[in-house]
Structure formats: C-alpha cells, structure tokens
Write an enzyme that holds these catalytic residues in place. Sequence first.
Site, PDB file in Angstrom:
ATOM      1  N   GLU A   1      82.779 -40.902  12.964  1.00  0.00           N
ATOM      2  CA  GLU A   1      83.072 -40.957  11.539  1.00  0.00           C
ATOM      3  C   GLU A   1      83.984 -39.786  11.188  1.00  0.00           C
ATOM      4  O   GLU A   1      84.266 -39.547  10.023  1.00  0.00           O
ATOM      5  CB  GLU A   1      81.789 -40.952  10.702  1.00  0.00           C
ATOM      6  CG  GLU A   1      80.900 -39.739  10.914  1.00  0.00           C
ATOM      7  CD  GLU A   1      80.614 -39.016   9.620  1.00  0.00           C
ATOM      8  OE1 GLU A   1      80.072 -39.652   8.725  1.00  0.00           O
ATOM      9  OE2 GLU A   1      80.962 -37.832   9.515  1.00  0.00           O
TER      10      GLU A   1
ATOM     11  N   CYS B   1      76.729 -43.183  11.988  1.00  0.00           N
ATOM     12  CA  CYS B   1      76.232 -42.552  13.216  1.00  0.00           C
ATOM     13  C   CYS B   1      76.018 -43.522  14.374  1.00  0.00           C
ATOM     14  O   CYS B   1      75.550 -43.122  15.434  1.00  0.00           O
ATOM     15  CB  CYS B   1      74.920 -41.813  12.926  1.00  0.00           C
ATOM     16  SG  CYS B   1      75.126 -40.472  11.749  1.00  0.00           S
TER      17      CYS B   1
ATOM     18  N   HIS C   1      67.575 -42.452  16.802  1.00  0.00           N
ATOM     19  CA  HIS C   1      68.588 -41.640  16.124  1.00  0.00           C
ATOM     20  C   HIS C   1      67.926 -40.499  15.355  1.00  0.00           C
ATOM     21  O   HIS C   1      66.860 -40.678  14.751  1.00  0.00           O
ATOM     22  CB  HIS C   1      69.419 -42.501  15.163  1.00  0.00           C
ATOM     23  CG  HIS C   1      70.367 -41.686  14.338  1.00  0.00           C
ATOM     24  ND1 HIS C   1      71.340 -40.903  14.907  1.00  0.00           N
ATOM     25  CD2 HIS C   1      70.465 -41.501  12.995  1.00  0.00           C
ATOM     26  CE1 HIS C   1      72.014 -40.280  13.945  1.00  0.00           C
ATOM     27  NE2 HIS C   1      71.503 -40.617  12.777  1.00  0.00           N
TER      28      HIS C   1
END
Lengths: 132, 347, 389
Positions: free
Chosen positions: B81, B113, B237
């Site tokens: 990103e 992400c 994550h």
Amino acid sequence: MFEESAVIRWRKYTDRYRLIGNACKACGETYYPAKEQCPCGGKEFAAQQFSGKGRLLTFTEVKAAPEVFESKTPYVIGIVKLDEGPKVGAQICDANAGDLKIGQRVEAVFRKFYASGETGVLHYGTKFRPVF
Amino acid sequence: MTAGIVGYGAYIPKYRIKAETIARVWGADTRRIVDGLGIQEKSVPGKDEDTATIAVEAARNALARALINPKDLGAIYVGSESHPYAVKPTAGIVGEAIGAGNHYTAADTEFACKAGTAALQMCMGLVQSGMIKYGLAIGADTSQAAPGDALEYSAAAGGAAFIVGSQESEWLAEIKDTCSFTSDTPDFWRRGLSPHPRHAGRFTGEPAYFKHVLQATKAMLDKTHLQPTDFDYAVFHMPNAKFPIAAAAKLGFKPEQYKDGLLVTAIGNTYSGCSPLGLTKVLDKARPGARILVVSYGSGSGSDAFVLEVKPLIEERRGLARRTEDYMKRKTYLEYAQYSKHMEEIH
Amino acid sequence: MVERKVAVIGVGITRFGEVWEKGLRQLLAEAELQALADARINPEKVDMIFTGNMCGGEFAGQEHLGGMASSILNLNVASTRVEGACASGSLAFRQGLMAIESGRADMVLVNGVEKMTDVSTEHVTTGLMGAGDEEWEGFQGFTFPGLYALMAKAYMNKFGLSRKQLAAVAVKNHFHGARNPIAQYRKEITLDDVYKSMMVAEPLTLLDCSPITDGAASVVLCNAETAKQYCEAPVYVAGSGQASDTLALAERSELHHVKATRLAKTQAFAQAKITVKDLDLVEVHDCFTIAEIMAMEDLGLCGNGKAGRLVEQGQTYFDGKTPVNTSGGLKACGHPVGATGVKQVVEVVQQLQGKAGKRQVKGAEIGVTHNVGGSGATVVVNVFKRGLP
C-alpha cells in the site's frame, strides 16, 4: 538540470542495480564500471556480475550535499575494494561514520538514491553496508 | 493442487523507534499504549529505503534459497500500500534488480495489508495452470501513518518474498490449499492524493478484522477438513498483538501455535509484509512435516487463508540466506525527529 | 624540436571573493584590461585569446566565453574557451604557451574566470561535481570535500598525519592571504579556529576547504625574443607539463597521492632543467588542506609522509625554507575555479618581479605553479624563471 532527466540514469540500470561490469577477454582483468579499452590492449570484454562482497578502503561522512541529496544528509561515502578486484566509489548505508573502520567487510545492497524533484522519477542503485 | 514454495526471503530495515519515544512526543501514556497494542517498538525504513528496495532484498533472499535462474520467473507481483509510484510498477524495478530478464508478466497489487498474499494466490494460479514455471510474490511496505494517529505506534517497514513452483521435488513447503473471504467494508482507506491513510476507529475490529479473519479461517478449515489442533503453527495478520491473539483464542488456537509467527511485538505491523513475514519466521524454524495456517487481512476488506506443509528440502536451504530473526536482531534506535526525517515527514 | 621561448609580460587580476557588483563579463573585462595595461599594449596586438572557465553555463547561464573575451576587446582574433575543471586556467595558459612555441601566435592573452556566488551553495556543490565522474561518483552523492576527505583518510591511514599538521596548512595560507590585497580572506586564523569550524566531511572542516569565490585573472604571453620591448622584467616560462589520470578517484592505483602531479612535474622540471632544490616558491592546488600536503610530496618538496612535519615546523611560510602558496592559496586567496590556474601564474610572476609586497619571497628566481582538475584527473605544472632560460 540533468538531475531532472528521467532518462539519464536509465541506460545504466542494469549495471547499477546488479553490479555488472566487465572482464577483459585477453587478460581476464575485471572492471566496475565496465571499461571500453583494457590497459593490456584488449578490446573484447565479457559482462561480469560482481558478488558485491568487499572491503572498505576509505570513507567519510558528507554533511554538505549536492541539491538532490540534501534531504539525506548526513550520509557516508567510501571506496570499496570488491573481492574480485575493482575498486568502487559508493555510499555506505545502514551505518554512521563513527561505527566504521578502514578494512572492514561490506556487502552490496539495493537502495534508493534520489528523486528528480517532488514529482520526478526515483533513481535506484547499489550501495554497500557493513556485513552483519 | 500442485503448488509449493521453492524459495522464501525476508527483509526488515535496521531502524527502530520505541512506542515510548512516540508517546513522549504526544504526551500519551506509554504503558496504556504498550499494554493496549502489545507493540514495544516498530521497524522504520532507512532514508534510502522504500517498498522497492525492501522487495528487492527479500526477493534476493528468496532466490538464494530457491537456487533457480531468475530468468525462469514467469511472473512478478509486488503487493503493497506504499508503492513508490502511483503509476509505474514496483514489480519492474524488482525484476531488473534481480536479473529476471524481460520475459515475465508483472504487476503491482494493492489490497491494504493483504496485497502480498493476493500476489501469492495469483502466482499459485499461474503455476498450477502451467502458464508459468515459477512466480515471485512479494508483500512489502513502508507503511504510512499520520503523525499523532494511533497507527503511528504500529505502521512499520518490511517485506517477504515467495517463489512459487509446481515441481514437488523443489518445494520447501507445499501450499496445500487457499481460500478467501472478501467484502466491501470501509474500515481503513487512503484516497489517491492523500499522504496518510485514515481509519474508522473501533469499527476496524469486530465488523472488519475479526469478521474476515474468522470467516476465512473457518472456510479454510471446512475446505481442508482440518481442525485447529492439526496445525503446528498459525499466523494471523497482526495489526497489533491483541487482535491476532484474540482471533486465535476465538478459533481455538493455542499460544504455542502462534507465538513463533507473532513478530508484531518487536517490529510492528509491516502491512503487506506482515503475515508473510510471520510465515518466513515460521519457515526459518519449522521441521519437515509441520503444518502451517496463514491468514492475512486487508482492510476494505478481505482475508486470504493458506494451509502449508513443510518439506524436507527446507533443512538444507534455509541457511542459504539471512533468517527473519537476523534482521529482527539488527537494530538502531531513532529519536522522534530522526524518525520524522526517515518517514519524509520533514525534509 | 625547435621551440620558441615564451615570456609573461603582463598580469591582471580582480579582487577575489564575493564580488556582488560584478558578473562574469565585468570580472573578465577587468582582468583582461589590467593585463593589457600592465603589458603596455593595445588589444590589437593580441593574436589569440584563451579563456579558462568551468561553470559559466551552470552558474551564470553563459557558455561561449571565447566570444565574450574577444567581444570585450572588440577583436576578431581566434578566441577559445578551455575547460578542464579546476585546472581550466592552467589549460588555457598551456594553449597560449603552445600557440607561441609553435609560431602560430606572437602575442596571446590568457584568461581565467569564474562567477560562483550568484547561485546557492548546494548548486555550486552539484556543479563542481562535474569535475568528478558524474555517472558514478556524482550519482552516488559524492562531493569534492567528500572526495578529498576520502584521500585524507587514506593518507592518514598510511602515514599518520595529525589534525594539527593538516590545520597548520590553513593557518599558514590565511597568514599569507592576510598579506595579499586581492585575497578573499585577508584574515589570520588559529589552529583552534580550524578545529572548531563546522565539519564538512570528516576529517575536513570548513576551514580545511577552499571557499566559493568570484574572480578573474589574465596574463599576456609573448615570444621571449621580443619580451623586453614591452616589459622591463619579463618572467620566462622555463618548463610546462600536463598529465592525466582516471576521472573517478576509485579507479586510481593509490588514493594517498596524485599520480598525475608526479608525471606533470617530471615533464616540467626536465624541460626547465631544474631540480626541486632550485625552487624558491611554489603555488600549489590546495583546494583542501590535504591537497597541499599531497602536492608537496608529489612535487618532491619532501619525502612521502613528511609534508605535515614541514608545514608544522613553519618551513612553508613566505620567509621559510620552502615557501608554499604565498598568495594565500586556494584556501585563503579564494578559488574561482576557472581562474585559479591563471591566478597562480600571476602570483609567481609578481614574486619573481619582486612585486609581492608584504609576502615577498626574498630574491626569488624560480617559481612553480601546480593546478589540479577534479580529484587529480588533470594536472598542470609550470616552471617560471626570472632570467631567460
């Protein structure tokens, strides 16, 4: 100014990104950057990719930089003797001058150099860092 | 399915800033932040590092373990990103820097992400269909955070690269299966010309992170007929330490399964590099036969889940490049003003 | 080879420094007109003009200084700009020398000029890197203080030069500068001033570096046989040498001395039939203090690794055993890059003519100029004598 050119660095992308120089086909001497004529008289060369491993011969910290590097000051420059022979002038990154010693081992890494202005092209190439 | 990881590599910049250094600047309560987020310090890119340079070093480490000719790569995808350009691919810079020649397809991916794990799925598809021999998938970021925003304590820099191939004899780990769970959820975003992302505060929790991570994991377990207890390692994550731990608990995973991949406490959230780095850290250690679950999360929102099984070849290859932990141990702490210069908040 | 001898019959020089009121053309005109007046000739006597300049385009937007130099004098003779980085002035001088030696010209006007203070320091730093290898050193963010600092570190690592010895070069050159009416810094400094000045590139501080300077210098050269017609005390060019080395510092075999200086010196001294013992004074290229140390050794004033001691002992002051940079050098007199080589000639001529005032070297008969382009890719060494060689 030439730093604003998007093209000027492009023709050396391969040599810079991957540390590619040349070797004289007659005497075997290696060069980085690539040479056009060997002192031995040889005119034929083969591309040579260097390992990027070497030793620091001399270094200093630049505190007053050219315009395009102003935002990066201070930074360290040095001369590295590659294990294959050639000496290369390059930035030494991930280190302060105070932590470096003449003779220490360094290795090549891919890094950003400068931007051709706020909206211009970014220029990348090889620097050296202390081996860890 | 026939896809496996034939090479993997990590990279984390050497610079760090402690949560307390940031908290001091904003008059925030360090204890509350460290306890709340579980992040002690985070990685910060060097002044000469960006997503492209991070991706290159991770890719070179992956190539060192894969022992393949870079010209045999048929695809390079870089997920981030924080691509250096809005228009001009990071993937092409990586291809040139690793000597991939010119006969490969490439693109940059973006999905907050999870852009890196999306790239991994794309490579799997191309390899499994026989379109390409090897594919290189990278997740890398120099995550941005507005000064003073809560994200400033976590937004970090790092990346991981995976070379995917179809030849079983070359696998360091087999990717047994993958699935995703995706929706349109406004929890975190950045408009085209904004320098920093914005987020919807507590909305980023239940309806966003947890919903997607839990649903993707459940779908993956259903699809593979596996139970949490069938896994040696699990990586979820890590926007902070609290979320993945809570998700693991809800799903029935135990600390010994997720502790090895939980590197957020030491380096922060490396966004597209986050769950991929969790995986490289596990691969640095896992024994042949070990089963690994990886679940990414990208705001906006989606989760990609993967089931991997470690192969014996990994034992002789993992020593061919620096391990994730080698980069984690190398650190130089910055003061806040230096950090601002590294993040190009000041010039 | 039968060559004609050459004499310097007139010199002109502007004030060196931040000359706000004058641009490139005004500086050049002042030096040219002064030199012609000193030679007591009208512009029409001039057969050819050579003008040394490095960054006219970069700093003033003006290239084509050949046209400017002749234009000022309303002449239509051959007029050429010569560029060789910081050695541009000496290269222009050598073109003039060779033009007369070969018989192509009888009277040549040689100029050196640089206007540097109209642009920012960062711009100057960028422009001067054109003297290095732009494609490799420039790209890597090298600067000239940086390059010389790399040489200083290599020299110190090899010979163990002390901080005090390096600083003593600056102190001595400022002492001389204080006695030179055209110098940029007419101010003495102490060792402590050097130590305490801002670090530029370790080990070089601001006072180890030559400044950014505006200035111009001109000399009139003529066939030695006719010199006495114009000038009571012509100074003769006894020898001249020029040599080259790699553009990039890293490619040199050794980093702690400048090979091209040794080669140029050997040529010049052989032509002049002199040895280092015959020298009464030398103007060397001290763009940085370390450069003067290396120049002293490369010119043979002392053995390798010994220059620091010589400087520390005060032997290189104007009244010492081996006077070095009586003008104040690049360090204190200033370094308008294209003008420096010509300025060195002006200083040596004035010394040999006994016109150097408070910094006069007593009874000076033979003087040498040493001018370096870049980090040593181009070097010129000239030998001057008071009497006909």
